[in-house]
Motif scaffolding. Sequence first.
Motif, PDB file in Angstrom:
ATOM      1  N   TYR A 107       0.826  -1.206   0.000  1.00 40.74           N
ATOM      2  CA  TYR A 107       0.000   0.000   0.000  1.00 40.74           C
ATOM      3  C   TYR A 107       0.863   1.260   0.000  1.00 40.74           C
ATOM      4  O   TYR A 107       0.494   2.284  -0.579  1.00 40.74           O
ATOM      5  CB  TYR A 107      -0.953  -0.030   1.190  1.00 40.74           C
ATOM      6  CG  TYR A 107      -1.906  -1.192   1.124  1.00 40.74           C
ATOM      7  CD1 TYR A 107      -3.100  -1.106   0.406  1.00 40.74           C
ATOM      8  CD2 TYR A 107      -1.596  -2.408   1.741  1.00 40.74           C
ATOM      9  CE1 TYR A 107      -3.962  -2.198   0.314  1.00 40.74           C
ATOM     10  CE2 TYR A 107      -2.451  -3.496   1.652  1.00 40.74           C
ATOM     11  CZ  TYR A 107      -3.618  -3.382   0.937  1.00 40.74           C
ATOM     12  OH  TYR A 107      -4.464  -4.466   0.834  1.00 40.74           O
ATOM     13  N   LYS A 108       2.017   1.176   0.637  1.00 36.64           N
ATOM     14  CA  LYS A 108       2.952   2.300   0.605  1.00 36.64           C
ATOM     15  C   LYS A 108       3.488   2.506  -0.801  1.00 36.64           C
ATOM     16  O   LYS A 108       3.612   3.642  -1.281  1.00 36.64           O
ATOM     17  CB  LYS A 108       4.106   2.055   1.581  1.00 36.64           C
ATOM     18  CG  LYS A 108       5.084   3.221   1.663  1.00 36.64           C
ATOM     19  CD  LYS A 108       6.162   2.959   2.712  1.00 36.64           C
ATOM     20  CE  LYS A 108       7.124   4.142   2.815  1.00 36.64           C
ATOM     21  NZ  LYS A 108       8.159   3.892   3.845  1.00 36.64           N
ATOM     22  N   LEU A 109       3.788   1.408  -1.485  1.00 34.88           N
ATOM     23  CA  LEU A 109       4.294   1.491  -2.859  1.00 34.88           C
ATOM     24  C   LEU A 109       3.291   2.194  -3.768  1.00 34.88           C
ATOM     25  O   LEU A 109       3.664   3.062  -4.573  1.00 34.88           O
ATOM     26  CB  LEU A 109       4.580   0.085  -3.391  1.00 34.88           C
ATOM     27  CG  LEU A 109       4.900  -0.041  -4.882  1.00 34.88           C
ATOM     28  CD1 LEU A 109       6.250   0.601  -5.192  1.00 34.88           C
ATOM     29  CD2 LEU A 109       4.907  -1.511  -5.311  1.00 34.88           C
ATOM     30  N   PHE A 110       2.017   1.834  -3.646  1.00 31.18           N
ATOM     31  CA  PHE A 110       1.015   2.350  -4.574  1.00 31.18           C
ATOM     32  C   PHE A 110       0.365   3.658  -4.125  1.00 31.18           C
ATOM     33  O   PHE A 110      -0.025   4.468  -4.975  1.00 31.18           O
ATOM     34  CB  PHE A 110      -0.081   1.305  -4.800  1.00 31.18           C
ATOM     35  CG  PHE A 110       0.352   0.162  -5.670  1.00 31.18           C
ATOM     36  CD1 PHE A 110       0.363   0.288  -7.041  1.00 31.18           C
ATOM     37  CD2 PHE A 110       0.768  -1.036  -5.102  1.00 31.18           C
ATOM     38  CE1 PHE A 110       0.778  -0.760  -7.855  1.00 31.18           C
ATOM     39  CE2 PHE A 110       1.182  -2.094  -5.904  1.00 31.18           C
ATOM     40  CZ  PHE A 110       1.196  -1.955  -7.289  1.00 31.18           C
ATOM     41  N   ALA A 156       1.801   3.279   4.147  1.00 33.50           N
ATOM     42  CA  ALA A 156       1.561   1.870   4.490  1.00 33.50           C
ATOM     43  C   ALA A 156       0.254   1.684   5.241  1.00 33.50           C
ATOM     44  O   ALA A 156      -0.408   0.646   5.109  1.00 33.50           O
ATOM     45  CB  ALA A 156       2.728   1.332   5.315  1.00 33.50           C
ATOM     46  N   MET A 157      -0.151   2.672   6.040  1.00 35.10           N
ATOM     47  CA  MET A 157      -1.375   2.551   6.827  1.00 35.10           C
ATOM     48  C   MET A 157      -2.638   2.634   5.970  1.00 35.10           C
ATOM     49  O   MET A 157      -3.741   2.340   6.448  1.00 35.10           O
ATOM     50  CB  MET A 157      -1.418   3.634   7.905  1.00 35.10           C
ATOM     51  CG  MET A 157      -0.480   3.410   9.069  1.00 35.10           C
ATOM     52  SD  MET A 157      -0.837   1.907  10.024  1.00 35.10           S
ATOM     53  CE  MET A 157       0.521   0.855   9.491  1.00 35.10           C
ATOM     54  N   ASN A 158      -2.504   3.024   4.707  1.00 38.16           N
ATOM     55  CA  ASN A 158      -3.691   3.088   3.853  1.00 38.16           C
ATOM     56  C   ASN A 158      -4.324   1.720   3.659  1.00 38.16           C
ATOM     57  O   ASN A 158      -5.519   1.626   3.364  1.00 38.16           O
ATOM     58  CB  ASN A 158      -3.339   3.706   2.498  1.00 38.16           C
ATOM     59  CG  ASN A 158      -3.333   5.224   2.554  1.00 38.16           C
ATOM     60  OD1 ASN A 158      -4.013   5.833   3.372  1.00 38.16           O
ATOM     61  ND2 ASN A 158      -2.546   5.850   1.684  1.00 38.16           N
ATOM     62  N   GLY A 159      -3.541   0.668   3.831  1.00 39.18           N
ATOM     63  CA  GLY A 159      -4.110  -0.680   3.760  1.00 39.18           C
ATOM     64  C   GLY A 159      -5.195  -0.858   4.809  1.00 39.18           C
ATOM     65  O   GLY A 159      -6.247  -1.460   4.546  1.00 39.18           O
TER      66      GLY A 159
END
Length: 222
Positions: free
Chosen positions: A176-179, A183-186
């Motif tokens: 999620y951090k990559l896209f 990272a917390m967006n997951g």
Amino acid sequence: MFNFIDDDKFFLCIEKVKIAYSAVGDIQRNSLDPFKISFDCAMQGITYEQWLKVERVRQADKTVNNALGYFHQMFFGYVDGWRNINDDQGLKQKTGLDLIHDEKKIFCELKSKHNTLNFGGLNELFNKFQKLSNEFPEATFVYAYTICKKKAENKVWIRHGTANERFRVVGGAEVYKLFTGNAMNGVYIIRAVSDALGCLNHIPADVIKQSLGISHTPLIFE
């Protein structure tokens, strides 16, 4: 809802998965085992009709899982800067991969779980990356999976002692951090899906943490 994807695109991704569930047909009655049914009903304390509902979903599990896997491919393909390679048949035939960030020159093969690919599948993908790295000498190639076994990761992918700085394996929250850049967006995406589906109970925080390979979630989810 999110600043990295339009709401209508988000709901479109959800609808695609719902269609897969609704398309589940009648169960394959010729493969039913009355002995197993007897034990299942007795040990789980359910009726035959309840068992049929569970079995119907189980037999359709492959179709549903494919749709769930494609949910992320669609979702990330709508994020600014990224494209779903399925929408570009020429590039799909040339690479066989899932997603691309044109500006950053990143190709991605995306899987749902850490164990979706077996030993042979991992070798095949690594070999594909090696071949494509010659055709796209400035590109980075990412093998990504959304559901972790242990901790989220983003590291150089080493296979049989061979390492290439342009090959990376990214798992869990790091996907999620990559896209999306965070990272917390997951965690927020999981909650948004739950809300959109009208779930009566939210997924427990410990289940989210385990699946994303993180040690904590935002306090509102604890």
